[in-house]
Design a protein around this motif. Sequence first.
Motif, PDB file in Angstrom:
ATOM      1  N   LEU A 280      10.302 -12.573  -5.258  1.00 20.09           N
ATOM      2  CA  LEU A 280       9.977 -12.423  -6.671  1.00 20.09           C
ATOM      3  C   LEU A 280       8.638 -13.105  -6.884  1.00 20.09           C
ATOM      4  CD1 LEU A 280      10.510 -11.897  -9.713  1.00 20.09           C
ATOM      5  CD2 LEU A 280      11.724 -14.066  -9.745  1.00 20.09           C
ATOM      6  N   LEU A 281       7.624 -12.337  -7.235  1.00 17.93           N
ATOM      7  CA  LEU A 281       6.288 -12.894  -7.441  1.00 17.93           C
ATOM      8  C   LEU A 281       5.532 -11.982  -8.392  1.00 17.93           C
ATOM      9  CD1 LEU A 281       4.210 -15.092  -6.287  1.00 17.93           C
ATOM     10  CD2 LEU A 281       3.300 -13.163  -5.002  1.00 17.93           C
ATOM     11  N   HIS A 282       5.053 -12.561  -9.461  1.00 16.81           N
ATOM     12  CA  HIS A 282       4.269 -11.777 -10.426  1.00 16.81           C
ATOM     13  C   HIS A 282       2.841 -11.631  -9.918  1.00 16.81           C
ATOM     14  CE1 HIS A 282       2.476 -10.611 -14.323  1.00 16.81           C
ATOM     15  NE2 HIS A 282       3.680 -10.094 -14.507  1.00 16.81           N
ATOM     16  N   PHE A 283       2.194 -10.541 -10.307  1.00 22.69           N
ATOM     17  CA  PHE A 283       0.826 -10.284  -9.852  1.00 22.69           C
ATOM     18  C   PHE A 283      -0.132 -11.400 -10.256  1.00 22.69           C
ATOM     19  CE2 PHE A 283       2.562  -5.956  -9.997  1.00 22.69           C
ATOM     20  CZ  PHE A 283       2.259  -5.559  -8.713  1.00 22.69           C
ATOM     21  N   THR A 284       0.107 -12.036 -11.399  1.00 23.43           N
ATOM     22  CA  THR A 284      -0.796 -13.092 -11.852  1.00 23.43           C
ATOM     23  C   THR A 284      -0.729 -14.323 -10.963  1.00 23.43           C
ATOM     24  OG1 THR A 284       0.899 -13.897 -13.386  1.00 23.43           O
ATOM     25  CG2 THR A 284      -0.731 -12.352 -14.265  1.00 23.43           C
ATOM     26  N   SER A 285       0.278 -14.432 -10.111  1.00 27.79           N
ATOM     27  CA  SER A 285       0.391 -15.576  -9.198  1.00 27.79           C
ATOM     28  C   SER A 285      -0.406 -15.383  -7.924  1.00 27.79           C
ATOM     29  CB  SER A 285       1.861 -15.809  -8.837  1.00 27.79           C
ATOM     30  OG  SER A 285       2.606 -16.135  -9.983  1.00 27.79           O
TER      31      SER A 285
ATOM     32  N   ASP B  97      -4.393  -9.859 -10.113  1.00 23.80           N
ATOM     33  CA  ASP B  97      -4.366  -8.576 -10.795  1.00 23.80           C
ATOM     34  C   ASP B  97      -3.895  -7.509  -9.819  1.00 23.80           C
ATOM     35  OD1 ASP B  97      -6.578  -8.111  -9.159  1.00 23.80           O
ATOM     36  OD2 ASP B  97      -8.005  -8.586 -10.740  1.00 23.80           O
ATOM     37  N   LEU B  98      -4.053  -6.263 -10.187  1.00 22.22           N
ATOM     38  CA  LEU B  98      -3.617  -5.158  -9.334  1.00 22.22           C
ATOM     39  C   LEU B  98      -4.743  -4.710  -8.402  1.00 22.22           C
ATOM     40  CD1 LEU B  98      -1.685  -3.185 -12.067  1.00 22.22           C
ATOM     41  CD2 LEU B  98      -0.722  -4.530 -10.224  1.00 22.22           C
ATOM     42  N   GLY B  99      -5.501  -5.646  -7.914  1.00 26.02           N
ATOM     43  CA  GLY B  99      -6.647  -5.360  -7.064  1.00 26.02           C
ATOM     44  C   GLY B  99      -6.354  -5.566  -5.586  1.00 26.02           C
ATOM     45  N   PRO B 100      -7.401  -5.843  -4.820  1.00 23.28           N
ATOM     46  CA  PRO B 100      -7.280  -5.962  -3.369  1.00 23.28           C
ATOM     47  C   PRO B 100      -6.252  -7.001  -2.914  1.00 23.28           C
ATOM     48  CG  PRO B 100      -9.592  -5.918  -4.005  1.00 23.28           C
ATOM     49  CD  PRO B 100      -8.795  -5.991  -5.266  1.00 23.28           C
TER      50      PRO B 100
ATOM     51  N   ALA C 107       5.828  -8.745   7.475  1.00 23.59           N
ATOM     52  CA  ALA C 107       6.850  -9.781   7.605  1.00 23.59           C
ATOM     53  C   ALA C 107       8.268  -9.208   7.570  1.00 23.59           C
ATOM     54  CB  ALA C 107       6.687 -10.806   6.487  1.00 23.59           C
ATOM     55  N   GLY C 108       8.384  -7.899   7.404  1.00 21.91           N
ATOM     56  CA  GLY C 108       9.701  -7.269   7.408  1.00 21.91           C
ATOM     57  C   GLY C 108      10.437  -7.345   6.079  1.00 21.91           C
ATOM     58  N   GLN C 109       9.714  -7.704   5.013  1.00 23.77           N
ATOM     59  CA  GLN C 109      10.340  -7.766   3.694  1.00 23.77           C
ATOM     60  C   GLN C 109      10.476  -6.353   3.124  1.00 23.77           C
ATOM     61  OE1 GLN C 109      11.414 -10.888   2.399  1.00 23.77           O
ATOM     62  NE2 GLN C 109      10.948 -11.284   4.535  1.00 23.77           N
ATOM     63  N   LYS C 110      11.543  -6.111   2.400  1.00 28.51           N
ATOM     64  CA  LYS C 110      11.800  -4.774   1.863  1.00 28.51           C
ATOM     65  C   LYS C 110      11.612  -4.688   0.354  1.00 28.51           C
ATOM     66  CE  LYS C 110      13.131  -3.242   5.845  1.00 28.51           C
ATOM     67  NZ  LYS C 110      12.242  -2.465   6.652  1.00 28.51           N
ATOM     68  N   LEU C 111      11.679  -5.820  -0.350  1.00 28.49           N
ATOM     69  CA  LEU C 111      11.629  -5.809  -1.810  1.00 28.49           C
ATOM     70  C   LEU C 111      10.514  -6.707  -2.328  1.00 28.49           C
ATOM     71  CD1 LEU C 111      15.443  -6.336  -2.429  1.00 28.49           C
ATOM     72  CD2 LEU C 111      14.221  -4.170  -2.473  1.00 28.49           C
ATOM     73  N   TRP C 112       9.861  -6.253  -3.393  1.00 24.76           N
ATOM     74  CA  TRP C 112       8.921  -7.083  -4.125  1.00 24.76           C
ATOM     75  C   TRP C 112       9.274  -6.922  -5.591  1.00 24.76           C
ATOM     76  CZ3 TRP C 112       2.842  -6.525  -4.107  1.00 24.76           C
ATOM     77  CH2 TRP C 112       2.290  -7.535  -4.895  1.00 24.76           C
ATOM     78  N   GLN C 113       9.932  -7.922  -6.147  1.00 28.37           N
ATOM     79  CA  GLN C 113      10.316  -7.869  -7.551  1.00 28.37           C
ATOM     80  C   GLN C 113       9.241  -8.566  -8.367  1.00 28.37           C
ATOM     81  OE1 GLN C 113      14.118  -9.628  -8.404  1.00 28.37           O
ATOM     82  NE2 GLN C 113      13.938  -9.288 -10.600  1.00 28.37           N
ATOM     83  N   VAL C 114       8.862  -7.931  -9.460  1.00 26.46           N
ATOM     84  CA  VAL C 114       7.846  -8.521 -10.337  1.00 26.46           C
ATOM     85  C   VAL C 114       8.445  -8.716 -11.725  1.00 26.46           C
ATOM     86  CG1 VAL C 114       5.889  -7.543  -9.089  1.00 26.46           C
ATOM     87  CG2 VAL C 114       6.898  -6.276 -10.966  1.00 26.46           C
ATOM     88  N   LEU C 115       7.860  -9.618 -12.468  1.00 24.13           N
ATOM     89  CA  LEU C 115       8.238  -9.832 -13.855  1.00 24.13           C
ATOM     90  C   LEU C 115       7.594  -8.740 -14.703  1.00 24.13           C
ATOM     91  CD1 LEU C 115       7.738 -13.682 -13.780  1.00 24.13           C
ATOM     92  CD2 LEU C 115       9.899 -12.453 -13.682  1.00 24.13           C
TER      93      LEU C 115
END
Length: 131
Positions: A10-15, A24-27, A39-47
Amino acid sequence: MKFPRCSGILLHFTSLPARFGIGDLGPCAYEFADFLFAAGQKLWQVLPLNPTGYGDSPYQCFSAFAGNPLLLSLERLRARNSRIRSDSAACGLRRMKFVREQFFLAAAAQNIKRLVRFLSQVPRPPLAVTT
């Protein structure tokens, strides 16, 4: 439906780290997505990604359908639009917010024109007057 066991973050883009103060939604977002995949992670949850409302809370936003202009990547905007000056990296946070808001306003204006055109073509029932 059975879901396989998986892990994520769980990590917001602003972090994310960025050149202009907040992530931001950049590079950096794309690099982080590549890192998660490696790293083999399957999920990225954002606020929530909508503009913050009262008390800068994304949960009390003014619109559930709007995007936060602070999440627009100035680097990607500049790559797509040569009218954005090359010295935008040296501008302050107010200027960045202004550029991002102007981008959203321009997009909204185009959508409003489409909406007005659509509504003008929709037949309207006659108004019923009751006394």
